[in-house]
Design a protein around this motif. Structure first.
Motif: not given
Length: 365
Positions: A17-26, A52-57, A110-116
């Protein structure tokens, strides 16, 4: 390097029941008015670019991923426990690419370190590159890129956001901001920087918790001492005197402080999370119903000379995760987090309050 650039969901076979998300396109960030956050500002001979950009669905992509995972597991999407996949962002670079393929690095962060995984890149633009950057923020593809260098699970990847293509397909009518006075004379070449100066990049949110103020000090080539106070990112000077080391005093809002030492890298002086001893804390509450509500009160007490911290935060679906920085003054957490949890379930029933303690920056409640 992988060419797979769609967002992915990984199913944990040990816990189906556990799913993990990974990003695709920024993607470019949007202002509250829906305007993509990319701007070129010109004043006389000088120009400055901010992206300003992010990388997360986004929400639609996340919903689609969870729907496919639920179908595969033959459960309702609301029964899935959503967690963050193994993502480590090593760095984010803003690049200008000329027609011949030559690349110029405009900024690195660097990025924010966590989604997004959000980043704001600000860079001065040399006069010779201003036409190229103007074309890009006007919607011309293949000229300006934000490059994410990261590891997904065990796979090293590079992801590039074409700024011009993103702006050309943006739903908002206004895609950039210009402040361009008519020059009274042609721009002159930028003089070569003095060898006694090095560029300064401050990538931490000075002025916001936990860093209220940052004092930088050192000695110049002649041995004379100097000190600079930074109260917000835009108050930092563009360059600092060269030297073998930089003395940093990190000030908290309550007047407490601690000391750090930095050394120059290939880009000059860099003041980032690692330089200041800032650690990203992530709190997760997986497995909650869609209608649940989770509020937390968090106290951080450093073991050494870091800055105590207190936050009131809310976790919400679908990620049920929240992240922030604490100033430990070390490369690890070096202290304890005390988390008081207040929660109602999906039916609105108030659950008993409880407390979680952690000596690691990843807290699960």
């Amino acid at each position: 390097m992988s060419s797979h650039s769609s967002p992915r969901v990984l199913i944990d076979r040990h816990d189906p029941l556990t799913v993990r998300l990974l990003p695709g396109e920024p993607a470019l960030d949007l202002s509250p008015q829906g305007v993509p956050m990319a701007s070129l500002v010109m004043a006389g001979d000088s120009a400055s670019l901010q992206i300003s950009a992010h990388w997360w669905p986004d929400h639609d992509e996340t919903d689609a991923l969870l729907a496919r995972a639920a179908e595969e597991l033959e459960v309702a999407p609301g029964e899935l426990i959503v967690a963050i996949g193994g993502v480590e962002v090593h760095g984010i670079t803003l690049i200008a690419r000329e027609d011949g393929g030559h690349e110029t690095v405009l900024a690195h962060s660097t990025s924010s370190g966590a989604p997004p995984y959000t980043t704001i890149l600000t860079a001065p633009v040399e006069p010779t590159l201003v036409p190229l950057v103007k074309d890009a923020v006007s919607g011309s593809a293949g000229k300006l890129f934000v490059r994410f260098d990261a590891t997904l699970e065990t796979e090293r990847v590079l992801r590039e956001l074409d700024v011009g293509r993103a702006l050309s397909t943006a739903p908002a009518a206004e895609t950039h901001t210009f402040a361009v006075p008519d020059p009274s004379r042609p721009p002159e070449p930028v003089p070569a920087p003095s060898e006694a100066q090095l560029p300064l990049r401050v990538t931490v949110p000075v002025g916001d918790a936990p860093v209220h103020r940052l004092d930088l000090s050192g000695t110049d080539a002649a041995g004379a001492p100097w000190t600079v106070s930074v109260t917000a990112p835009d108050t930092a000077p563009a360059r600092l005197p060269a030297g073998e080391s930089l003395h940093l005093t990190v000030q908290g809002e309550d007047g407490s402080s601690y000391e750090r030492t930095g050394t120059p890298d290939a880009f000059g002086w860099t003041v980032d999370d690692r330089t200041l001893g800032l650690v990203t804390v992530t709190c997760e509450a997986p497995g909650r119903d869609q209608g649940a509500a989770v509020a937390i009160e968090v106290w951080y007490q450093p073991a050494g000379d870091g800055l105590p911290d207190h936050r009131s935060l809310t976790l919400s679906p679908p990620a049920w995760s929240v992240s922030w920085r604490v100033a430990s003054g070390r490369d690890d957490l070096d202290g304890e987090l005390v988390v008081d949890v207040s929660e109602t379930d999906g039916s609105g029933t108030t659950l008993p309050k409880h407390t979680v303690r952690s000596t690691t920056p990843h807290v699960r409640i």
